[in-house]
Design a protein around this motif. Structure first.
Motif, mmCIF file in Angstrom:
data_model
loop_
_atom_site.group_PDB
_atom_site.id
_atom_site.type_symbol
_atom_site.label_atom_id
_atom_site.label_comp_id
_atom_site.label_asym_id
_atom_site.label_seq_id
_atom_site.Cartn_x
_atom_site.Cartn_y
_atom_site.Cartn_z
ATOM 1 N N ASP A 35 38.406 27.053 49.008
ATOM 2 C CA ASP A 35 37.202 28.375 49.422
ATOM 3 C C ASP A 35 37.847 29.486 48.353
ATOM 4 O OD1 ASP A 35 36.660 27.456 51.470
ATOM 5 O OD2 ASP A 35 38.063 28.287 52.845
ATOM 6 N N VAL A 36 36.176 30.189 48.452
ATOM 7 C CA VAL A 36 36.908 31.388 47.476
ATOM 8 C C VAL A 36 37.058 32.294 48.353
ATOM 9 C CG1 VAL A 36 35.561 33.285 46.116
ATOM 10 C CG2 VAL A 36 34.998 31.186 45.748
ATOM 11 N N VAL A 37 38.281 33.397 48.165
ATOM 12 C CA VAL A 37 38.387 34.411 49.412
ATOM 13 C C VAL A 37 39.114 35.402 48.690
ATOM 14 C CG1 VAL A 37 39.784 33.152 50.874
ATOM 15 C CG2 VAL A 37 41.167 33.834 49.233
ATOM 16 N N GLY A 38 38.869 36.333 49.200
ATOM 17 C CA GLY A 38 39.274 38.186 48.451
ATOM 18 C C GLY A 38 38.653 39.470 48.802
ATOM 19 N N ASN A 39 38.327 40.260 48.027
ATOM 20 C CA ASN A 39 37.599 41.583 48.216
ATOM 21 C C ASN A 39 37.818 42.571 47.230
ATOM 22 O OD1 ASN A 39 40.431 42.653 48.837
ATOM 23 N ND2 ASN A 39 40.843 42.597 51.104
ATOM 24 N N PHE A 40 36.550 43.273 47.125
ATOM 25 C CA PHE A 40 36.849 44.482 45.935
ATOM 26 C C PHE A 40 37.579 44.195 44.848
ATOM 27 C CE2 PHE A 40 38.127 46.421 49.836
ATOM 28 C CZ PHE A 40 36.666 47.094 50.368
ATOM 29 N N GLY A 41 36.156 42.761 44.233
ATOM 30 C CA GLY A 41 36.315 42.383 43.171
ATOM 31 C C GLY A 41 37.788 41.710 42.739
ATOM 32 N N ASN A 42 38.644 41.634 44.114
ATOM 33 C CA ASN A 42 39.941 40.949 43.755
ATOM 34 C C ASN A 42 39.931 39.438 44.304
ATOM 35 O OD1 ASN A 42 42.606 39.530 43.355
ATOM 36 N ND2 ASN A 42 43.290 40.787 44.809
ATOM 37 N N TRP A 43 39.433 38.243 43.684
ATOM 38 C CA TRP A 43 38.161 36.961 44.002
ATOM 39 C C TRP A 43 39.367 35.746 44.055
ATOM 40 C CZ3 TRP A 43 35.315 37.312 48.887
ATOM 41 C CH2 TRP A 43 34.610 38.392 48.719
ATOM 42 N N ARG A 44 39.734 35.171 44.475
ATOM 43 C CA ARG A 44 40.470 33.625 44.053
ATOM 44 C C ARG A 44 39.761 32.416 44.879
ATOM 45 N NH1 ARG A 44 41.878 36.596 40.920
ATOM 46 N NH2 ARG A 44 43.679 38.068 39.990
ATOM 47 N N LEU A 45 39.393 31.353 44.041
ATOM 48 C CA LEU A 45 39.226 30.133 44.380
ATOM 49 C C LEU A 45 40.520 29.574 44.827
ATOM 50 C CD1 LEU A 45 37.467 28.226 44.430
ATOM 51 C CD2 LEU A 45 37.482 27.674 41.965
ATOM 52 N N LEU A 46 41.263 28.810 45.973
ATOM 53 C CA LEU A 46 41.779 28.467 46.133
ATOM 54 C C LEU A 46 41.413 26.785 45.912
ATOM 55 C CD1 LEU A 46 41.776 30.046 49.991
ATOM 56 C CD2 LEU A 46 43.032 30.532 47.853
ATOM 57 N N PRO A 47 43.342 26.565 45.819
ATOM 58 C CA PRO A 47 43.595 25.194 44.914
ATOM 59 C C PRO A 47 42.937 24.297 46.317
ATOM 60 C CG PRO A 47 45.662 26.486 45.636
ATOM 61 C CD PRO A 47 43.820 27.299 45.268
ATOM 62 N N PRO A 48 42.517 22.968 45.689
ATOM 63 C CA PRO A 48 42.274 22.499 46.455
ATOM 64 C C PRO A 48 43.114 21.451 48.188
ATOM 65 C CG PRO A 48 41.732 21.381 44.509
ATOM 66 C CD PRO A 48 42.100 22.645 43.913
ATOM 67 N N SER A 66 29.928 24.951 42.966
ATOM 68 C CA SER A 66 29.509 26.480 42.220
ATOM 69 C C SER A 66 31.134 27.576 42.744
ATOM 70 C CB SER A 66 28.807 26.541 43.453
ATOM 71 O OG SER A 66 28.470 26.800 44.603
ATOM 72 N N GLY A 67 31.734 27.016 43.354
ATOM 73 C CA GLY A 67 32.998 27.497 43.572
ATOM 74 C C GLY A 67 34.001 28.539 42.461
ATOM 75 N N PRO A 68 34.405 27.757 41.618
ATOM 76 C CA PRO A 68 34.312 28.850 40.073
ATOM 77 C C PRO A 68 32.988 29.647 40.016
ATOM 78 C CG PRO A 68 34.842 26.493 39.653
ATOM 79 C CD PRO A 68 34.251 26.351 41.115
ATOM 80 N N VAL A 69 32.139 28.938 39.670
ATOM 81 C CA VAL A 69 31.221 30.463 39.241
ATOM 82 C C VAL A 69 30.638 31.265 40.077
ATOM 83 C CG1 VAL A 69 28.458 30.543 38.869
ATOM 84 C CG2 VAL A 69 29.427 28.587 38.362
ATOM 85 N N LEU A 70 30.845 31.258 41.771
ATOM 86 C CA LEU A 70 30.530 32.184 42.414
ATOM 87 C C LEU A 70 31.522 33.246 42.254
ATOM 88 C CD1 LEU A 70 30.333 33.493 44.854
ATOM 89 C CD2 LEU A 70 31.067 31.918 46.547
ATOM 90 N N CYS A 71 33.101 32.910 42.330
ATOM 91 C CA CYS A 71 34.402 33.505 42.002
ATOM 92 C C CYS A 71 34.202 34.014 40.761
ATOM 93 C CB CYS A 71 35.454 32.386 42.105
ATOM 94 S SG CYS A 71 37.949 33.720 41.749
ATOM 95 N N GLU A 72 33.964 33.650 39.691
ATOM 96 C CA GLU A 72 33.594 34.533 38.568
ATOM 97 C C GLU A 72 32.425 35.496 38.420
ATOM 98 O OE1 GLU A 72 35.067 35.770 35.079
ATOM 99 O OE2 GLU A 72 35.867 34.414 36.137
ATOM 100 N N LYS A 73 32.047 35.485 39.263
ATOM 101 C CA LYS A 73 30.720 36.510 39.220
ATOM 102 C C LYS A 73 30.953 37.365 40.281
ATOM 103 C CE LYS A 73 25.972 37.067 39.308
ATOM 104 N NZ LYS A 73 25.690 38.329 38.051
ATOM 105 N N LEU A 74 31.553 37.011 40.991
ATOM 106 C CA LEU A 74 32.331 38.242 41.675
ATOM 107 C C LEU A 74 33.451 39.100 41.696
ATOM 108 C CD1 LEU A 74 32.432 36.038 45.636
ATOM 109 C CD2 LEU A 74 31.327 37.959 44.889
ATOM 110 N N ARG A 75 33.881 38.357 40.831
ATOM 111 C CA ARG A 75 35.169 39.859 40.013
ATOM 112 C C ARG A 75 34.584 40.064 38.604
ATOM 113 N NH1 ARG A 75 39.674 34.832 37.664
ATOM 114 N NH2 ARG A 75 38.967 34.019 39.392
ATOM 115 N N THR A 76 32.889 39.453 38.270
ATOM 116 C CA THR A 76 32.703 40.328 37.432
ATOM 117 C C THR A 76 31.763 41.354 37.627
ATOM 118 O OG1 THR A 76 31.381 38.721 36.806
ATOM 119 C CG2 THR A 76 33.152 39.171 35.378
#
Length: 99
Positions: A35-48, A66-76
């Motif tokens: 899962d991707v968890v976080g808020n306000f630009g502080n997003w992390r992909l949880l380990p499997p 798509s988790g890594p891409v989504l996480c990076e997109k939310l961060r940037t």
């Protein structure tokens, strides 16, 4: 059930290392590995292999790999034209698109 708090996503190993969520009165959402968890630009992909936990953070459940891409997109938070659409399932089962 274990509680994944705001700082834990950065150092998440396994849910077994988190404190018990029974002692909080916050509104909590279930989360699990990938899962991707976080808020306000502080997003992390949880380990499997995280396991199951509860969190007060926003939880996104990416479709496929798509988790890594989504996480990076939310961060940037880039808003470039013509970017690919990433689909994810919210914990309530609704399907959403993130561009």
């Amino acid at each position: 059930m274990p509680l994944l708090h705001g700082r834990a996503p950065q150092t998440a190993g396994t849910a077994a290392n988190f404190p018990d969520a029974a002692e909080t009165e916050q509104a909590l959402l279930p989360c699990t590995g990938r899962d991707v968890v976080g808020n306000f630009g502080n997003w992390r992909l949880l380990p499997p292999d995280l396991g199951e936990a509860l969190t007060p953070l926003t939880v996104l459940r990416p479709i496929g790999n798509s988790g890594p891409v989504l996480c990076e997109k939310l961060r940037t938070r880039t808003s470039e034209e013509g970017t690919a659409t990433t689909y994810f399932h919210a914990p309530n089962g609704a399907r959403h698109a993130y561009r």
